[in-house]
Design a protein around this motif. Structure first.
Motif, PDB file in Angstrom:
ATOM      1  N   LEU A 112       0.838  -1.207   0.000  1.00 62.03           N
ATOM      2  CA  LEU A 112       0.000   0.000   0.000  1.00 62.03           C
ATOM      3  C   LEU A 112       0.870   1.252   0.000  1.00 62.03           C
ATOM      4  N   ALA A 113       1.957   1.238   0.774  1.00 60.23           N
ATOM      5  CA  ALA A 113       2.873   2.393   0.807  1.00 60.23           C
ATOM      6  C   ALA A 113       3.538   2.595  -0.547  1.00 60.23           C
ATOM      7  N   VAL A 114       3.963   1.506  -1.167  1.00 60.75           N
ATOM      8  CA  VAL A 114       4.621   1.608  -2.479  1.00 60.75           C
ATOM      9  C   VAL A 114       3.610   2.034  -3.541  1.00 60.75           C
ATOM     10  N   ALA A 115       2.424   1.453  -3.518  1.00 62.91           N
ATOM     11  CA  ALA A 115       1.400   1.814  -4.505  1.00 62.91           C
ATOM     12  C   ALA A 115       0.968   3.270  -4.355  1.00 62.91           C
ATOM     13  N   TRP A 116       0.906   3.762  -3.125  1.00 62.70           N
ATOM     14  CA  TRP A 116       0.553   5.166  -2.882  1.00 62.70           C
ATOM     15  C   TRP A 116       1.556   6.086  -3.579  1.00 62.70           C
TER      16      TRP A 116
ATOM     17  N   PHE B 196      13.798   4.699   0.841  1.00 63.58           N
ATOM     18  CA  PHE B 196      14.184   5.100  -0.510  1.00 63.58           C
ATOM     19  C   PHE B 196      13.081   5.928  -1.161  1.00 63.58           C
ATOM     20  N   LEU B 197      11.828   5.501  -1.007  1.00 60.53           N
ATOM     21  CA  LEU B 197      10.715   6.195  -1.657  1.00 60.53           C
ATOM     22  C   LEU B 197      10.337   7.505  -0.978  1.00 60.53           C
ATOM     23  N   TYR B 198      10.323   7.502   0.348  1.00 58.51           N
ATOM     24  CA  TYR B 198       9.765   8.639   1.073  1.00 58.51           C
ATOM     25  C   TYR B 198      10.792   9.494   1.810  1.00 58.51           C
ATOM     26  N   GLY B 199      12.027   9.078   1.843  1.00 58.03           N
ATOM     27  CA  GLY B 199      13.063   9.901   2.466  1.00 58.03           C
ATOM     28  C   GLY B 199      13.796   9.196   3.593  1.00 58.03           C
ATOM     29  N   PRO B 200      15.049   9.619   3.809  1.00 58.19           N
ATOM     30  CA  PRO B 200      15.908   8.947   4.789  1.00 58.19           C
ATOM     31  C   PRO B 200      15.418   9.052   6.229  1.00 58.19           C
ATOM     32  N   TRP B 201      14.542   9.988   6.529  1.00 54.24           N
ATOM     33  CA  TRP B 201      14.028  10.087   7.898  1.00 54.24           C
ATOM     34  C   TRP B 201      13.291   8.814   8.296  1.00 54.24           C
TER      35      TRP B 201
ATOM     36  N   GLY C 134      16.052  -4.848  -1.151  1.00 55.00           N
ATOM     37  CA  GLY C 134      16.258  -3.418  -1.385  1.00 55.00           C
ATOM     38  C   GLY C 134      17.038  -3.149  -2.648  1.00 55.00           C
ATOM     39  N   ALA C 135      18.064  -3.957  -2.919  1.00 48.22           N
ATOM     40  CA  ALA C 135      18.878  -3.768  -4.115  1.00 48.22           C
ATOM     41  C   ALA C 135      18.079  -4.037  -5.389  1.00 48.22           C
ATOM     42  N   VAL C 136      17.257  -5.093  -5.361  1.00 50.06           N
ATOM     43  CA  VAL C 136      16.426  -5.401  -6.531  1.00 50.06           C
ATOM     44  C   VAL C 136      15.418  -4.277  -6.753  1.00 50.06           C
ATOM     45  N   PHE C 137      14.803  -3.817  -5.688  1.00 46.85           N
ATOM     46  CA  PHE C 137      13.831  -2.726  -5.808  1.00 46.85           C
ATOM     47  C   PHE C 137      14.488  -1.475  -6.392  1.00 46.85           C
ATOM     48  N   LEU C 138      15.644  -1.124  -5.870  1.00 44.92           N
ATOM     49  CA  LEU C 138      16.372   0.059  -6.337  1.00 44.92           C
ATOM     50  C   LEU C 138      16.730  -0.072  -7.816  1.00 44.92           C
ATOM     51  N   THR C 139      17.118  -1.261  -8.222  1.00 46.12           N
ATOM     52  CA  THR C 139      17.510  -1.493  -9.613  1.00 46.12           C
ATOM     53  C   THR C 139      16.314  -1.411 -10.565  1.00 46.12           C
ATOM     54  N   LEU C 140      15.190  -1.954 -10.158  1.00 44.15           N
ATOM     55  CA  LEU C 140      14.037  -2.073 -11.061  1.00 44.15           C
ATOM     56  C   LEU C 140      13.040  -0.916 -10.996  1.00 44.15           C
ATOM     57  N   HIS C 141      13.082  -0.156  -9.939  1.00 45.30           N
ATOM     58  CA  HIS C 141      12.023   0.847  -9.763  1.00 45.30           C
ATOM     59  C   HIS C 141      12.096   1.860 -10.885  1.00 45.30           C
TER      60      HIS C 141
END
Length: 196
Positions: free
Chosen positions: A27-31, A146-151, A189-196
């Protein structure tokens, strides 16, 4: 709920379980992926949650009730192969629907990252009992940060809490939760970063 370990650890094990995280994370990623479109977020997020969490967990719980394994977290490493394979098959079915349905790129990247992390857990589990709880929690934190910020790396405190709970309920050793906490971001995380 199992009665092993302190109550707080048992509660954390359930509340921050992979089944719960894998309902919230899509849900967070889809948002993010849909630009905060509520209908699209619910559609894609629920699709991932159903095929990657709800259906596999229903299978695992049913198997535990029938005595096929020792509980819904399948503590005995030797019994984890079948539940993990069912999770993988369910995820593959969900992925097929997403690809045919034109899911947003970030949602597909999340789905691939979860599949590849699951494969890594399945391979490791043949010889050693890595913590899937820690893997999922740490991978989720990496992706939302990664999506919403380092905080959002502050959520690492919840990963530490998950790791503590898994050791406190005697389901894992410290090396098993540390390995899981590293595998989540490094693989998923690495796969997500590569494919996003």
């Amino acid at each position: 709920m199992d009665t092993t370990g302190p109550l707080a650890a048992r509660v954390v094990t359930e509340v921050l379980s992979p089944a719960v995280v894998v309902v919230a994370l899509p849900l967070a990623v889809a948002w993010h992926a849909t630009g905060a479109d509520v209908v699209a977020t619910l559609g894609w997020g629920v699709l991932v949650a159903v095929f990657y969490s709800v259906l596999p967990m229903a299978f695992v719980v049913r198997g535990a009730r029938r005595g096929h394994w020792d509980g819904h977290w399948v503590r005995d490493r030797a019994h984890r192969t079948v539940p993990l394979l069912v999770c993988l098959l369910s995820a593959a079915a969900g992925m097929a629907i997403m690809l045919v349905g034109g899911a947003p790129r970030e949602v597909v990247a999340l789905a691939w990252s979860m599949i590849l992390t699951l494969v890594a857990c399945l391979v490791i589990t043949r010889w050693w009992k890595i913590s899937v709880h820690a893997t999922v929690a740490a991978g989720a934190v990496a992706m939302v940060a990664f999506l919403y910020g380092p905080w959002l790396l502050l959520l690492t405190l919840l990963v530490a809490l998950v790791c503590w709970s898994r050791v406190a309920v005697a389901d894992h050793t410290v090396p098993q939760v540390v390995a899981g906490a590293l595998l989540g971001p490094l693989a998923g995380g690495a796969v997500f970063l590569t494919l996003h």
